[in-house]
Design a protein around this motif. Structure first.
Motif, PDB file in Angstrom:
ATOM      1  N   ALA A 175      32.617  42.968  36.933  1.00 32.03           N
ATOM      2  CA  ALA A 175      32.885  42.113  38.098  1.00 32.03           C
ATOM      3  C   ALA A 175      34.361  41.772  38.226  1.00 32.03           C
ATOM      4  O   ALA A 175      34.838  41.483  39.334  1.00 32.03           O
ATOM      5  CB  ALA A 175      32.052  40.836  37.995  1.00 32.03           C
ATOM      6  N   ASP A 176      35.106  41.806  37.094  1.00 30.70           N
ATOM      7  CA  ASP A 176      36.527  41.509  37.170  1.00 30.70           C
ATOM      8  C   ASP A 176      37.316  42.555  37.944  1.00 30.70           C
ATOM      9  O   ASP A 176      38.438  42.298  38.381  1.00 30.70           O
ATOM     10  CB  ASP A 176      37.106  41.359  35.767  1.00 30.70           C
ATOM     11  N   GLU A 177      36.719  43.759  38.119  1.00 24.77           N
ATOM     12  CA  GLU A 177      37.378  44.814  38.885  1.00 24.77           C
ATOM     13  C   GLU A 177      36.907  44.853  40.338  1.00 24.77           C
ATOM     14  O   GLU A 177      37.472  45.577  41.148  1.00 24.77           O
ATOM     15  CB  GLU A 177      37.117  46.173  38.233  1.00 24.77           C
ATOM     16  N   LYS A 178      35.863  44.080  40.642  1.00 25.15           N
ATOM     17  CA  LYS A 178      35.271  44.148  41.980  1.00 25.15           C
ATOM     18  C   LYS A 178      35.360  42.829  42.737  1.00 25.15           C
ATOM     19  O   LYS A 178      35.127  42.809  43.947  1.00 25.15           O
ATOM     20  CB  LYS A 178      33.791  44.562  41.867  1.00 25.15           C
ATOM     21  N   LYS A 179      35.653  41.745  42.043  1.00 24.09           N
ATOM     22  CA  LYS A 179      35.673  40.437  42.691  1.00 24.09           C
ATOM     23  C   LYS A 179      36.969  39.695  42.349  1.00 24.09           C
ATOM     24  O   LYS A 179      37.669  40.021  41.388  1.00 24.09           O
ATOM     25  CB  LYS A 179      34.483  39.574  42.206  1.00 24.09           C
ATOM     26  N   GLU A 180      37.222  38.700  43.126  1.00 27.21           N
ATOM     27  CA  GLU A 180      38.294  37.770  42.786  1.00 27.21           C
ATOM     28  C   GLU A 180      37.828  36.869  41.647  1.00 27.21           C
ATOM     29  O   GLU A 180      36.626  36.648  41.451  1.00 27.21           O
ATOM     30  CB  GLU A 180      38.663  36.922  44.010  1.00 27.21           C
ATOM     31  N   GLU A 181      38.780  36.339  40.892  1.00 25.98           N
ATOM     32  CA  GLU A 181      38.451  35.541  39.713  1.00 25.98           C
ATOM     33  C   GLU A 181      37.558  34.352  40.039  1.00 25.98           C
ATOM     34  O   GLU A 181      36.598  34.050  39.317  1.00 25.98           O
ATOM     35  CB  GLU A 181      39.739  35.064  39.043  1.00 25.98           C
ATOM     36  N   GLU A 182      37.853  33.691  41.160  1.00 22.55           N
ATOM     37  CA  GLU A 182      37.078  32.497  41.486  1.00 22.55           C
ATOM     38  C   GLU A 182      35.659  32.819  41.953  1.00 22.55           C
ATOM     39  O   GLU A 182      34.806  31.926  42.016  1.00 22.55           O
ATOM     40  CB  GLU A 182      37.785  31.668  42.567  1.00 22.55           C
ATOM     41  N   ASP A 183      35.396  34.088  42.307  1.00 20.88           N
ATOM     42  CA  ASP A 183      34.067  34.468  42.788  1.00 20.88           C
ATOM     43  C   ASP A 183      33.153  34.981  41.676  1.00 20.88           C
ATOM     44  O   ASP A 183      31.963  35.231  41.908  1.00 20.88           O
ATOM     45  CB  ASP A 183      34.190  35.543  43.873  1.00 20.88           C
ATOM     46  N   ILE A 184      33.689  35.173  40.490  1.00 18.89           N
ATOM     47  CA  ILE A 184      32.884  35.703  39.387  1.00 18.89           C
ATOM     48  C   ILE A 184      31.964  34.606  38.841  1.00 18.89           C
ATOM     49  O   ILE A 184      32.415  33.501  38.528  1.00 18.89           O
ATOM     50  CB  ILE A 184      33.795  36.237  38.264  1.00 18.89           C
ATOM     51  N   THR A 185      30.698  34.909  38.743  1.00 17.26           N
ATOM     52  CA  THR A 185      29.715  33.929  38.277  1.00 17.26           C
ATOM     53  C   THR A 185      29.769  33.774  36.763  1.00 17.26           C
ATOM     54  O   THR A 185      30.398  34.571  36.044  1.00 17.26           O
ATOM     55  CB  THR A 185      28.297  34.336  38.698  1.00 17.26           C
ATOM     56  N   ARG A 186      29.054  32.769  36.293  1.00 15.55           N
ATOM     57  CA  ARG A 186      29.011  32.486  34.856  1.00 15.55           C
ATOM     58  C   ARG A 186      28.399  33.653  34.074  1.00 15.55           C
ATOM     59  O   ARG A 186      28.937  34.058  33.028  1.00 15.55           O
ATOM     60  CB  ARG A 186      28.199  31.209  34.645  1.00 15.55           C
ATOM     61  N   ILE A 187      27.287  34.204  34.542  1.00 18.89           N
ATOM     62  CA  ILE A 187      26.629  35.317  33.853  1.00 18.89           C
ATOM     63  C   ILE A 187      27.513  36.558  33.880  1.00 18.89           C
ATOM     64  O   ILE A 187      27.582  37.314  32.903  1.00 18.89           O
ATOM     65  CB  ILE A 187      25.252  35.600  34.485  1.00 18.89           C
ATOM     66  N   GLU A 188      28.224  36.796  34.988  1.00 15.39           N
ATOM     67  CA  GLU A 188      29.119  37.957  35.072  1.00 15.39           C
ATOM     68  C   GLU A 188      30.267  37.834  34.087  1.00 15.39           C
ATOM     69  O   GLU A 188      30.716  38.835  33.521  1.00 15.39           O
ATOM     70  CB  GLU A 188      29.641  38.094  36.501  1.00 15.39           C
ATOM     71  N   HIS A 189      30.758  36.620  33.853  1.00 12.04           N
ATOM     72  CA  HIS A 189      31.796  36.414  32.853  1.00 12.04           C
ATOM     73  C   HIS A 189      31.292  36.808  31.463  1.00 12.04           C
ATOM     74  O   HIS A 189      31.999  37.463  30.681  1.00 12.04           O
ATOM     75  CB  HIS A 189      32.251  34.943  32.855  1.00 12.04           C
ATOM     76  N   HIS A 190      30.066  36.424  31.158  1.00 10.39           N
ATOM     77  CA  HIS A 190      29.496  36.790  29.857  1.00 10.39           C
ATOM     78  C   HIS A 190      29.260  38.296  29.759  1.00 10.39           C
ATOM     79  O   HIS A 190      29.429  38.878  28.672  1.00 10.39           O
ATOM     80  CB  HIS A 190      28.181  36.031  29.631  1.00 10.39           C
ATOM     81  N   ASN A 191      28.908  38.927  30.850  1.00  8.53           N
ATOM     82  CA  ASN A 191      28.737  40.373  30.841  1.00  8.53           C
ATOM     83  C   ASN A 191      30.060  41.080  30.558  1.00  8.53           C
ATOM     84  O   ASN A 191      30.100  42.075  29.819  1.00  8.53           O
ATOM     85  CB  ASN A 191      28.148  40.841  32.172  1.00  8.53           C
ATOM     86  N   ILE A 192      31.118  40.584  31.131  1.00 14.96           N
ATOM     87  CA  ILE A 192      32.445  41.155  30.857  1.00 14.96           C
ATOM     88  C   ILE A 192      32.787  40.984  29.379  1.00 14.96           C
ATOM     89  O   ILE A 192      33.321  41.892  28.728  1.00 14.96           O
ATOM     90  CB  ILE A 192      33.505  40.472  31.753  1.00 14.96           C
ATOM     91  N   GLY A 193      32.476  39.806  28.828  1.00 16.90           N
ATOM     92  CA  GLY A 193      32.718  39.580  27.408  1.00 16.90           C
ATOM     93  C   GLY A 193      31.903  40.499  26.520  1.00 16.90           C
ATOM     94  O   GLY A 193      32.392  40.983  25.487  1.00 16.90           O
ATOM     95  N   CYS A 194      30.653  40.774  26.907  1.00 14.40           N
ATOM     96  CA  CYS A 194      29.819  41.712  26.145  1.00 14.40           C
ATOM     97  C   CYS A 194      30.388  43.124  26.195  1.00 14.40           C
ATOM     98  O   CYS A 194      30.374  43.849  25.189  1.00 14.40           O
ATOM     99  CB  CYS A 194      28.393  41.699  26.692  1.00 14.40           C
ATOM    100  N   ASP A 195      30.895  43.518  27.355  1.00 11.00           N
ATOM    101  CA  ASP A 195      31.498  44.847  27.489  1.00 11.00           C
ATOM    102  C   ASP A 195      32.709  44.978  26.563  1.00 11.00           C
ATOM    103  O   ASP A 195      32.880  45.997  25.876  1.00 11.00           O
ATOM    104  CB  ASP A 195      31.900  45.083  28.942  1.00 11.00           C
ATOM    105  N   ASP A 196      33.554  43.953  26.529  1.00  9.99           N
ATOM    106  CA  ASP A 196      34.720  43.982  25.638  1.00  9.99           C
ATOM    107  C   ASP A 196      34.295  43.965  24.168  1.00  9.99           C
ATOM    108  O   ASP A 196      34.901  44.651  23.334  1.00  9.99           O
ATOM    109  CB  ASP A 196      35.624  42.778  25.934  1.00  9.99           C
ATOM    110  N   GLY A 197      33.248  43.200  23.846  1.00  6.59           N
ATOM    111  CA  GLY A 197      32.775  43.151  22.469  1.00  6.59           C
ATOM    112  C   GLY A 197      32.189  44.479  22.005  1.00  6.59           C
ATOM    113  O   GLY A 197      32.381  44.883  20.855  1.00  6.59           O
TER     114      GLY A 197
END
Length: 581
Positions: free
Chosen positions: A415-437
């Motif tokens: 979602a960080d590549e498709k949305k603006e930072e303020e539009d990213i939801t809480r679950i999408e933030h965790h998904n990005i963190g899982c991808d990095d992990g």
């Protein structure tokens, strides 16, 4: 026809067992019966390498022969197999079959005598110290039989020929130092048995010992001994149902009415387990959590054939428990396989670690995988498709945890590549963190894949688990098997030399060729070119080389012909290869 039978039989078996209805129950019952009669500890269809020459024929044993011929195996859940009771324990008849030395008739007699004894493992026949087999159990006038909780088939009284064949099998396999002329001697084991495992025991022993007390068995039942001094116990009138798992058989000596003495308890052995090293990224989620969001993601590097997963369990207060670990890459699997494997392990972990959970909302960025889990199946034909083993395993968890509300949801990936930072939801933030992990564990060494609990049945071909269409995999294996047999005969080479050929490099080189050139190179590799000797064998008037006129043109002459044009072409080809290098 043989391949078609194997393809239909194995595919049918996988579908029926995964569908898990009354037919599957009948097949499991038949497998359990044959497993008991065989005397093997290894599941018969999971390791078909050792032949069972003494059990005749039948659909299951014929299927086992097909699996052995094509280097295949089947891992089936809920099949009852004997458990090793002690360290260095093994199945008696399986060791006899591996060692050889018995004729088919002697194998049959030894197998029948084992059924009469009602034992399967060496520990059930050996003494309680685990060093030898007492002679009174196997001599010609022996009447000893083990007491068992299992229902064994009725068998006629064994003859001296049965006992002689069994003793010969022992000498050929696990008691090789014994002389065939020794009579009335205990059979010493080549490898003494070690510590007892804390497992279920089907054979009934006189007494069991744990760290606290002794359990004594008599005609009235099993009694829990009452301590009356150091290692002294009294037999009460009350009975218990079964000894605890962490107890082991032990000899006792009576020192008075209802009083006996025994030795101190022995240390128990631990069953070896191959565990995956999982990195705990965060552990702040309280143990009494009742509602969580479970977010998982996978990193897959197809070119390097590597993969890893990372998942997070978070509550509304952003307290989190997270793990990451590598997973074995499956070349032919769908894109969502690694995602679902991560989700499977995440569900099993959080259900076990957080017992007070009431609701789990699972989130994954692979919509196809989420839809596949939620989509119901309507017949056995649908459960043998690609990656259905993981899907069935996840559904089994949901089915087993009926009181726990588990739901599956799709979340936008990257979602960080498709949305603006303020539009990213809480679950999408965790998904990005899982991808990095997950990316951090890609280069770690994964544990070899093993069928997941709940997948019911899986096929393995040449050591590789089949996660795609079973019928196509069997057909491909049959074609590969036939081609290999033909090449060994056609090229007159050994199997080791054939295995040394880099087929992947040949495939990569031919991938850019035209159809005509591919056909020519195929003919050259298997010596199908119309050379002079080949044409003369099939009716041509001579076998002369058209380039130089030498009689008896062979395949080797094709690459050494002194024709000027051919020599020039070979020089150009060598120059082209040098430039590429």
């Amino acid at each position: 026809m043989y391949c078609l039978q194997a393809q239909c039989a194995i595919t049918y078996l996988v579908r029926v067992l995964r569908w898990d209805d009354i037919v599957a129950n009948d097949i499991i019952t038949a497998l359990n019966a044959i497993q008991m009669l065989s005397g093997f500890e290894t599941p018969l269809l999971e390791d078909p390498t050792v032949d069972i020459a003494y059990k005749g024929t039948g659909w299951i044993l014929n299927l086992r022969a097909m699996l052995r011929e094509y280097d295949m195996s089947l891992s089936i859940e809920h099949v009852r197999v004997p458990q090793r009771q002690r360290l260095y324990d093994r199945a008696i008849l399986e060791e006899m079959a591996k060692a050889g030395g018995l004729t088919p008739k002697e194998q049959l007699l030894a197998a029948e005598f084992r059924l009469w004894l009602r034992v399967t493992m060496v520990s059930e026949l050996a003494n309680e110290i685990g060093t030898e087999i007492e002679s009174y159990k196997i001599e010609n006038d022996s009447e000893w039989r083990a007491e068992s909780t299992l229902r064994w088939p009725n068998h006629i009284e064994p003859t001296n020929a049965h006992r002689a064949a069994f003793r010969k099998g022992l000498r050929e396999s696990i008691c090789t130092t014994m002389s065939p002329y020794a009579t009335r001697q205990d059979y010493k084991l080549d490898t003494p048995l070690g510590k007892w495992y804390p497992v279920r025991r089907d054979t009934l022993y006189t007494a069991y010992r744990d760290k606290d007390t002794v359990y004594y068995r008599d005609e009235t039942g099993l009694h829990k001994g009452i301590p009356r001094g150091p290692y002294k116990y009294k037999i009460p009138l009350d009975t218990v149902e079964a000894p605890p798992l962490k107890s082991h058989p032990i000899p006792v000596n009576f020192i008075g009415p209802n009083m006996f003495w025994t030795k101190r308890p022995r240390r128990m052995a631990r069953r070896p387990r191959l565990r995956q090293h999982k990195v705990v990224v965060s552990d702040t989620l309280p143990a009494d959590a009742t509602e969580i969001d479970l977010v998982s993601d996978a990193a897959v590097h197809v070119a390097q054939e590597k993969g890893a997963v990372c998942w997070r369990a978070v509550n509304e207060e952003e307290q989190m428990y997270s793990q990451r670990f590598p997973v074995e890459f499956e070349k032919d699997s769908y894109s969502y396989r690694q995602e679902l494997i991560g989700l499977y392990h995440a569900l099993r972990t959080v259900i076990k670690k957080f017992p007070k959970l009431e609701q789990i909302r699972c989130h994954c960025d692979n919509k196809a995988g989420i839809d596949k889990v939620k989509q119901p199946t309507y017949g056995p034909g649908e459960v043998s498709g690609p990656d259905m083993d993981v899907i069935l395993a996840i559904r089994e968890i949901v089915k087993k945890e009926e009181e726990l509300m588990i739901s599956f949801h799709h979340v936008m990936g990257h979602a960080d590549e498709k949305k603006e930072e303020e539009d990213i939801t809480r679950i999408e933030h965790h998904n990005i963190g899982c991808d990095d992990g997950a990316e951090l564990s890609v280069d770690d060494t994964p544990r070899p894949f093993h069928p997941l609990k709940g997948s019911k049945c899986m096929l393995r071909i040449r050591g590789r688990w089949i996660t795609t269409r079973v019928d196509k995999a069997i057909q491909d294996r049959k074609g590969e098997y036939d081609i290999k047999k033909y090449l060994l005969t056609r090229l007159a080479i050994t199997e080791e030399a054939l295995e040394d050929i880099d087929t992947a490099a040949i495939e990569a080189a031919r991938s850019v060729h035209t159809l005509g050139r591919t056909v020519r190179t195929s003919k050259m590799m298997v010596r199908w070119l119309p050379i002079g000797a080949h044409c003369h064998h099939h009716g041509a008037h001579n076998s002369y080389c058209p380039g130089c006129g030498e009689p008896g043109e062979t395949f080797e002459h094709l690459f050494t012909c002194p024709n000027a044009d051919l020599m020039k072409l070979r020089q150009l080809a060598r120059l082209k290869v040098r430039r590429m290098l």
